[in-house]
Design an enzyme around this catalytic site. Structure first.
Site, PDB file in Angstrom:
ATOM      1  N   SER A 116       0.865  -1.181   0.000  1.00 31.10           N
ATOM      2  CA  SER A 116       0.000   0.000   0.000  1.00 31.10           C
ATOM      3  C   SER A 116       0.901   1.231   0.000  1.00 31.10           C
ATOM      4  O   SER A 116       1.715   1.408   0.905  1.00 31.10           O
ATOM      5  CB  SER A 116      -0.881   0.020   1.249  1.00 31.10           C
ATOM      6  OG  SER A 116      -1.591   1.240   1.305  1.00 31.10           O
ATOM      7  N   ASP A 141     -13.925  -1.499   3.364  1.00 27.39           N
ATOM      8  CA  ASP A 141     -12.943  -1.505   4.457  1.00 27.39           C
ATOM      9  C   ASP A 141     -13.653  -0.919   5.682  1.00 27.39           C
ATOM     10  O   ASP A 141     -14.259  -1.643   6.467  1.00 27.39           O
ATOM     11  CB  ASP A 141     -11.708  -0.705   4.020  1.00 27.39           C
ATOM     12  CG  ASP A 141     -10.682  -0.489   5.123  1.00 27.39           C
ATOM     13  OD1 ASP A 141      -9.611   0.041   4.829  1.00 27.39           O
ATOM     14  OD2 ASP A 141     -10.951  -0.844   6.289  1.00 27.39           O
ATOM     15  N   ASP A 194      -7.490   2.920  -3.203  1.00 30.85           N
ATOM     16  CA  ASP A 194      -8.181   3.082  -1.924  1.00 30.85           C
ATOM     17  C   ASP A 194      -8.606   4.541  -1.797  1.00 30.85           C
ATOM     18  O   ASP A 194      -7.768   5.433  -1.812  1.00 30.85           O
ATOM     19  CB  ASP A 194      -7.247   2.696  -0.760  1.00 30.85           C
ATOM     20  CG  ASP A 194      -7.993   2.684   0.567  1.00 30.85           C
ATOM     21  OD1 ASP A 194      -7.383   2.274   1.567  1.00 30.85           O
ATOM     22  OD2 ASP A 194      -9.178   3.066   0.601  1.00 30.85           O
ATOM     23  N   LYS A 227      -1.328  -1.014  -4.249  1.00 28.95           N
ATOM     24  CA  LYS A 227      -2.512  -0.243  -3.816  1.00 28.95           C
ATOM     25  C   LYS A 227      -2.087   1.211  -3.711  1.00 28.95           C
ATOM     26  O   LYS A 227      -1.093   1.517  -3.034  1.00 28.95           O
ATOM     27  CB  LYS A 227      -2.994  -0.774  -2.468  1.00 28.95           C
ATOM     28  CG  LYS A 227      -3.908   0.145  -1.656  1.00 28.95           C
ATOM     29  CD  LYS A 227      -4.521  -0.643  -0.520  1.00 28.95           C
ATOM     30  CE  LYS A 227      -4.825   0.222   0.692  1.00 28.95           C
ATOM     31  NZ  LYS A 227      -5.476  -0.545   1.780  1.00 28.95           N
ATOM     32  N   GLU A 235     -11.393   0.591  -3.308  1.00 27.27           N
ATOM     33  CA  GLU A 235     -11.641   0.332  -1.883  1.00 27.27           C
ATOM     34  C   GLU A 235     -12.327   1.532  -1.239  1.00 27.27           C
ATOM     35  O   GLU A 235     -11.863   2.672  -1.382  1.00 27.27           O
ATOM     36  CB  GLU A 235     -10.303   0.058  -1.179  1.00 27.27           C
ATOM     37  CG  GLU A 235     -10.397  -0.336   0.265  1.00 27.27           C
ATOM     38  CD  GLU A 235      -9.026  -0.579   0.894  1.00 27.27           C
ATOM     39  OE1 GLU A 235      -8.013  -0.647   0.177  1.00 27.27           O
ATOM     40  OE2 GLU A 235      -8.977  -0.678   2.134  1.00 27.27           O
ATOM     41  N   LYS A 246      -9.659  -6.380   8.434  1.00 25.70           N
ATOM     42  CA  LYS A 246      -8.609  -5.925   9.350  1.00 25.70           C
ATOM     43  C   LYS A 246      -9.015  -6.378  10.750  1.00 25.70           C
ATOM     44  O   LYS A 246     -10.105  -6.049  11.221  1.00 25.70           O
ATOM     45  CB  LYS A 246      -8.482  -4.401   9.328  1.00 25.70           C
ATOM     46  CG  LYS A 246      -7.985  -3.855   7.996  1.00 25.70           C
ATOM     47  CD  LYS A 246      -7.764  -2.362   8.091  1.00 25.70           C
ATOM     48  CE  LYS A 246      -7.284  -1.791   6.764  1.00 25.70           C
ATOM     49  NZ  LYS A 246      -7.060  -0.320   6.844  1.00 25.70           N
ATOM     50  N   GLY A 295      -3.919  -3.708   6.143  1.00 29.59           N
ATOM     51  CA  GLY A 295      -2.923  -3.353   7.159  1.00 29.59           C
ATOM     52  C   GLY A 295      -3.285  -2.075   7.889  1.00 29.59           C
ATOM     53  O   GLY A 295      -4.093  -1.283   7.426  1.00 29.59           O
ATOM     54  N   LYS A 329      -3.506   5.427  -3.255  1.00 31.63           N
ATOM     55  CA  LYS A 329      -4.589   6.242  -2.700  1.00 31.63           C
ATOM     56  C   LYS A 329      -5.160   7.132  -3.797  1.00 31.63           C
ATOM     57  O   LYS A 329      -4.409   7.649  -4.631  1.00 31.63           O
ATOM     58  CB  LYS A 329      -4.029   7.137  -1.585  1.00 31.63           C
ATOM     59  CG  LYS A 329      -3.416   6.382  -0.430  1.00 31.63           C
ATOM     60  CD  LYS A 329      -4.475   5.801   0.403  1.00 31.63           C
ATOM     61  CE  LYS A 329      -3.908   4.942   1.499  1.00 31.63           C
ATOM     62  NZ  LYS A 329      -4.926   4.155   2.141  1.00 31.63           N
TER      63      LYS A 329
END
Ligand SMILES: O=C(O)CCC(=O)C1=CC=C[C@@H](O)[C@@H]1C(=O)O
Ligand SMILES: [Mg+2]
Length: 369
Positions: free
Chosen positions: A136, A239, A189, A162, A214, A263, A291, A164
């Site tokens: 990420s 998430d 994400d 991944k 995400e 998570k 994570g 942002k």
């Protein structure tokens, strides 16, 4: 087993580099590293994953410490426990505070697995001997910086990238990444940065063959995620919206997502994470392990959870060196050709390093009745 003593270490560790997200930047992480000790003197270890500020969920390191010290530890001390699944029942009078609950429930799972002479993976019903590591990447200063990081991680063998996104930093950056890395397994994400009004704009991402987007909408917005999923091709992964098995049932019933990022801290612990995994397996929802910038003990839990059969997508669990100059476990978590070996030794399979824990501990409190 009876927990006769709990030691809470307030550990403060500096990330190798700041981690930028759409809701802030993290450079130093305060972590409650928890040791539970039973009537025979055996230890189990856990780690709180809460961030410094209530931006990801309502929990923070400080709320975790308070709920653990004033409610959860007193409920747990000197209680006869035969299986970690009972911890959730013992904690049921306390509402929510899932990360606080998960931190100490994990320590009970570690202790239980050790007393049962089982690896944590085996105790959970895991089947995988290694897990695929994804990475990420926080928000970068420039496209070139992002490309450089992606190149480096792909050379290290990471199986998924991944990145942002947020309004004003989405279609253009994804397009540029896709042009540079046409075949990389890529996901985005959004951390709830969009609303249903952005549907037409988000549909533009459909052409880039993303693995998933995400959490595009608000954490409480399970209904609108169902409307958005009907309007776009890219699979939605939830998430922040998923904090319990009940939330999963609502999301499945409504068609709000095709994938769930599990998570352990967000869902209240390993028992809940295992049950969510099972329900998703029975309902055709793919899962992966997200994570929370964990240190080594938290990382060990993610590895054990990711060994369950339906974790078919690479997760966020990278090696210790992703975030830390030195970790608080021996050996550190390492990624080899994009894979992390699932420990076969008992418990979490990594030895907490009491020296480094002590080195980074700013305050320690011991609880026993
Ligand atoms: O732990 C990792 O390597 C991934 C961390 C990560 O991507 C996140 C952690 C916490 C909040 C967010 O910023 C983001 C996420 O939403 O998954
Ligand atoms: Mg996320």
């Amino acid at each position: 087993m009876i927990i006769t003593k709990v030691i809470m270490n307030h550990v403060r560790m500096r990330l190798r580099e700041p981690f930028h997200t759409s809701f802030g930047t993290i450079q130093d992480k305060d972590i409650a590293v928890i040791e539970v000790i039973d009537e025979k003197g055996n230890s189990g270890w856990g780690e709180s994953v809460a961030l410094p500020d209530p931006t990801y969920t309502e929990e923070t390191f400080k709320t975790n410490w308070h709920i653990l010290e004033d409610y959860l530890i007193p409920l747990l001390l000197n209680r006869e426990i035969s299986h970690p699944d009972e911890v959730g029942v013992i904690f049921s009078p306390i509402r929510r505070n899932y990360m606080a609950k998960a931190a100490i429930e994990g320590a009970v799972w570690d202790l239980y697995a050790k007393r049962s002479d089982l690896s944590l993976s085996d105790a959970l019903g895991g089947t995988r001997k290694s897990i695929e590591a994804g990475i990420s990447i926080g928000i970068q200063q420039s496209k070139e910086e992002l490309f450089k990081k992606i190149e480096g991680y792909l050379e290290e063998g990471f199986k998924r990238i991944k990145i942002k996104i947020k309004p004003g930093m989405d279609v253009e950056i994804i397009k540029a990444v896709r042009e540079r890395f046409p075949d990389v397994p890529l996901m985005a994400d959004a951390n709830s940065a969009y609303t249903l009004k952005d549907t037409d704009h988000l549909r533009k991402l459909d052409e880039f063959n993303l693995l998933m987007i995400e959490q595009p909408l608000g954490a409480d917005d399970i209904i609108n995620h169902a409307k958005l999923q009907k309007a776009i091709k890219t699979p939605i992964c939830l998430d922040e919206s998923i904090q319990s098995l009940d939330d999963v049932k609502k999301a499945v019933e409504l068609g709000s997502c095709q994938i769930i990022n599990i998570k352990i801290g967000r869902v209240g612990g390993l028992s809940s994470a295992r049950d969510i995994h099972q329900y998703c397996k029975e309902n055709g929802i793919a899962v992966w392990c997200g994570g929370m910038l964990e240190a080594g003990i938290g990382r060990a839990f993610n590895i054990a959870l990711s060994s369950l059969e339906n974790f078919t997508l690479p997760g966020d669990t990278a090696g210790s060196a992703r975030y830390w100059e030195e970790d608080i476990i021996n050996p550190e978590v390492v990624v080899v050709d994009g894979l992390i070996e699932v420990p076969s030794s008992i418990g979490i399979g990594y030895e907490p390093n009491r020296e480094t824990i002590k080195k980074y501990t700013v305050n320690q409190t011991i609880y026993s009745k």
